[in-house]
Write a protein that holds these residues in place. Structure first.
Motif, PDB file in Angstrom:
ATOM      1  N   ASN A  31       0.826  -1.214   0.000  1.00 61.91           N
ATOM      2  CA  ASN A  31       0.000   0.000   0.000  1.00 61.91           C
ATOM      3  C   ASN A  31       0.863   1.269   0.000  1.00 61.91           C
ATOM      4  N   ALA A  32       1.933   1.250   0.767  1.00 66.34           N
ATOM      5  CA  ALA A  32       2.830   2.418   0.806  1.00 66.34           C
ATOM      6  C   ALA A  32       3.481   2.637  -0.561  1.00 66.34           C
ATOM      7  N   GLU A  33       3.901   1.570  -1.218  1.00 67.87           N
ATOM      8  CA  GLU A  33       4.499   1.696  -2.549  1.00 67.87           C
ATOM      9  C   GLU A  33       3.472   2.191  -3.567  1.00 67.87           C
ATOM     10  N   ALA A  34       2.230   1.691  -3.451  1.00 63.14           N
ATOM     11  CA  ALA A  34       1.174   2.135  -4.371  1.00 63.14           C
ATOM     12  C   ALA A  34       0.884   3.622  -4.190  1.00 63.14           C
ATOM     13  N   LEU A  35       0.797   4.073  -2.955  1.00 63.57           N
ATOM     14  CA  LEU A  35       0.552   5.497  -2.699  1.00 63.57           C
ATOM     15  C   LEU A  35       1.728   6.357  -3.168  1.00 63.57           C
ATOM     16  N   GLY A  36       2.936   5.896  -2.920  1.00 67.56           N
ATOM     17  CA  GLY A  36       4.120   6.647  -3.346  1.00 67.56           C
ATOM     18  C   GLY A  36       4.204   6.774  -4.863  1.00 67.56           C
ATOM     19  N   ALA A  37       3.971   5.663  -5.562  1.00 67.84           N
ATOM     20  CA  ALA A  37       4.049   5.686  -7.025  1.00 67.84           C
ATOM     21  C   ALA A  37       2.948   6.563  -7.623  1.00 67.84           C
ATOM     22  N   SER A  38       1.744   6.471  -7.090  1.00 71.63           N
ATOM     23  CA  SER A  38       0.651   7.281  -7.633  1.00 71.63           C
ATOM     24  C   SER A  38       0.850   8.762  -7.336  1.00 71.63           C
ATOM     25  N   LEU A  39       1.389   9.079  -6.183  1.00 68.23           N
ATOM     26  CA  LEU A  39       1.681  10.476  -5.857  1.00 68.23           C
ATOM     27  C   LEU A  39       2.773  11.020  -6.773  1.00 68.23           C
ATOM     28  N   LEU A  40       3.775  10.215  -7.057  1.00 68.15           N
ATOM     29  CA  LEU A  40       4.841  10.615  -7.969  1.00 68.15           C
ATOM     30  C   LEU A  40       4.286  10.914  -9.363  1.00 68.15           C
ATOM     31  N   VAL A  41       3.464  10.022  -9.879  1.00 70.15           N
ATOM     32  CA  VAL A  41       2.888  10.216 -11.214  1.00 70.15           C
ATOM     33  C   VAL A  41       1.970  11.434 -11.229  1.00 70.15           C
ATOM     34  N   ALA A  42       1.168  11.607 -10.175  1.00 65.16           N
ATOM     35  CA  ALA A  42       0.235  12.735 -10.128  1.00 65.16           C
ATOM     36  C   ALA A  42       0.952  14.076 -10.024  1.00 65.16           C
ATOM     37  N   CYS A  43       2.194  14.084  -9.578  1.00 62.34           N
ATOM     38  CA  CYS A  43       2.957  15.334  -9.500  1.00 62.34           C
ATOM     39  C   CYS A  43       3.825  15.559 -10.730  1.00 62.34           C
ATOM     40  N   ILE A  44       4.463  14.508 -11.224  1.00 66.39           N
ATOM     41  CA  ILE A  44       5.429  14.667 -12.316  1.00 66.39           C
ATOM     42  C   ILE A  44       4.762  15.075 -13.620  1.00 66.39           C
ATOM     43  N   ILE A  45       3.645  14.492 -13.966  1.00 67.45           N
ATOM     44  CA  ILE A  45       3.009  14.794 -15.252  1.00 67.45           C
ATOM     45  C   ILE A  45       2.606  16.277 -15.344  1.00 67.45           C
ATOM     46  N   PRO A  46       1.901  16.854 -14.353  1.00 67.82           N
ATOM     47  CA  PRO A  46       1.583  18.294 -14.458  1.00 67.82           C
ATOM     48  C   PRO A  46       2.826  19.186 -14.463  1.00 67.82           C
ATOM     49  N   TYR A  47       3.852  18.843 -13.661  1.00 70.30           N
ATOM     50  CA  TYR A  47       5.078  19.639 -13.662  1.00 70.30           C
ATOM     51  C   TYR A  47       5.779  19.560 -15.008  1.00 70.30           C
ATOM     52  N   PHE A  48       5.767  18.416 -15.650  1.00 72.59           N
ATOM     53  CA  PHE A  48       6.376  18.270 -16.970  1.00 72.59           C
ATOM     54  C   PHE A  48       5.634  19.133 -17.989  1.00 72.59           C
ATOM     55  N   ILE A  49       4.318  19.126 -17.938  1.00 76.46           N
ATOM     56  CA  ILE A  49       3.519  19.952 -18.863  1.00 76.46           C
ATOM     57  C   ILE A  49       3.832  21.432 -18.645  1.00 76.46           C
ATOM     58  N   CYS A  50       3.909  21.849 -17.386  1.00 83.24           N
ATOM     59  CA  CYS A  50       4.255  23.251 -17.088  1.00 83.24           C
ATOM     60  C   CYS A  50       5.653  23.593 -17.591  1.00 83.24           C
ATOM     61  N   ALA A  51       6.600  22.684 -17.429  1.00 83.69           N
ATOM     62  CA  ALA A  51       7.961  22.932 -17.895  1.00 83.69           C
ATOM     63  C   ALA A  51       7.996  23.105 -19.411  1.00 83.69           C
ATOM     64  N   VAL A  52       7.239  22.301 -20.128  1.00 79.31           N
ATOM     65  CA  VAL A  52       7.192  22.426 -21.592  1.00 79.31           C
ATOM     66  C   VAL A  52       6.588  23.770 -21.984  1.00 79.31           C
ATOM     67  N   ILE A  53       5.494  24.156 -21.333  1.00 80.08           N
ATOM     68  CA  ILE A  53       4.830  25.425 -21.666  1.00 80.08           C
ATOM     69  C   ILE A  53       5.747  26.612 -21.348  1.00 80.08           C
TER      70      ILE A  53
END
Length: 122
Positions: A31-53
């Motif tokens: 459960n801890a790994e699942a929460l960590g991985a999902s939190l990572l994905v939920a943060c990295i994708i929007p930050y990547f989009i902002c970096a591109v823009i």
């Protein structure tokens, strides 16, 4: 919402009624790994989009400024936006001084009008 959905549907988080201390170490770790991985994905994708823009804006900004300056300084091709009181005051001052009909009082009045339209600085 995104972290909960990803952790349950994609990474295998198991919902249980047990307290954390009563869970098996394997379930707790998964459960801890699942929460960590999902939190990572939920943060990295929007930050990547902002970096591109922002990178795109950083690259194109100097050309946009030059193009805007050329448009504003060329009186024959400049189109005044109808909704900007500040731009209308600038245009009135520029046209008056360009026609040679402005005396010192008219130029001062136009400059005062433009200044009064600016927001007060704190």
């Amino acid at each position: 919402l995104t972290v909960g959905y990803l952790s349950q549907r994609v990474y295998g988080y198991s919902i249980t009624d047990e307290q954390v201390v009563d869970m098996s170490p394997t379930l707790r770790e998964r459960n801890a790994e699942a929460l960590g991985a999902s939190l990572l994905v939920a943060c990295i994708i929007p930050y990547f989009i902002c970096a591109v823009i922002f990178t795109t804006m950083y690259i194109t900004y100097p050309g946009d400024v030059i193009r805007d300056d050329r448009t504003y300084n060329d009186a024959s091709s400049y189109v005044l936006p109808a909704n900007s009181a500040l731009d209308m005051a600038r245009e009135r001052r520029r046209t008056t001084s360009r026609d040679g009909a402005a005396n010192g009082a008219a130029a001062t009045a136009a400059a005062t009008e433009e200044t009064s339209l600016l927001p007060a600085s704190h």
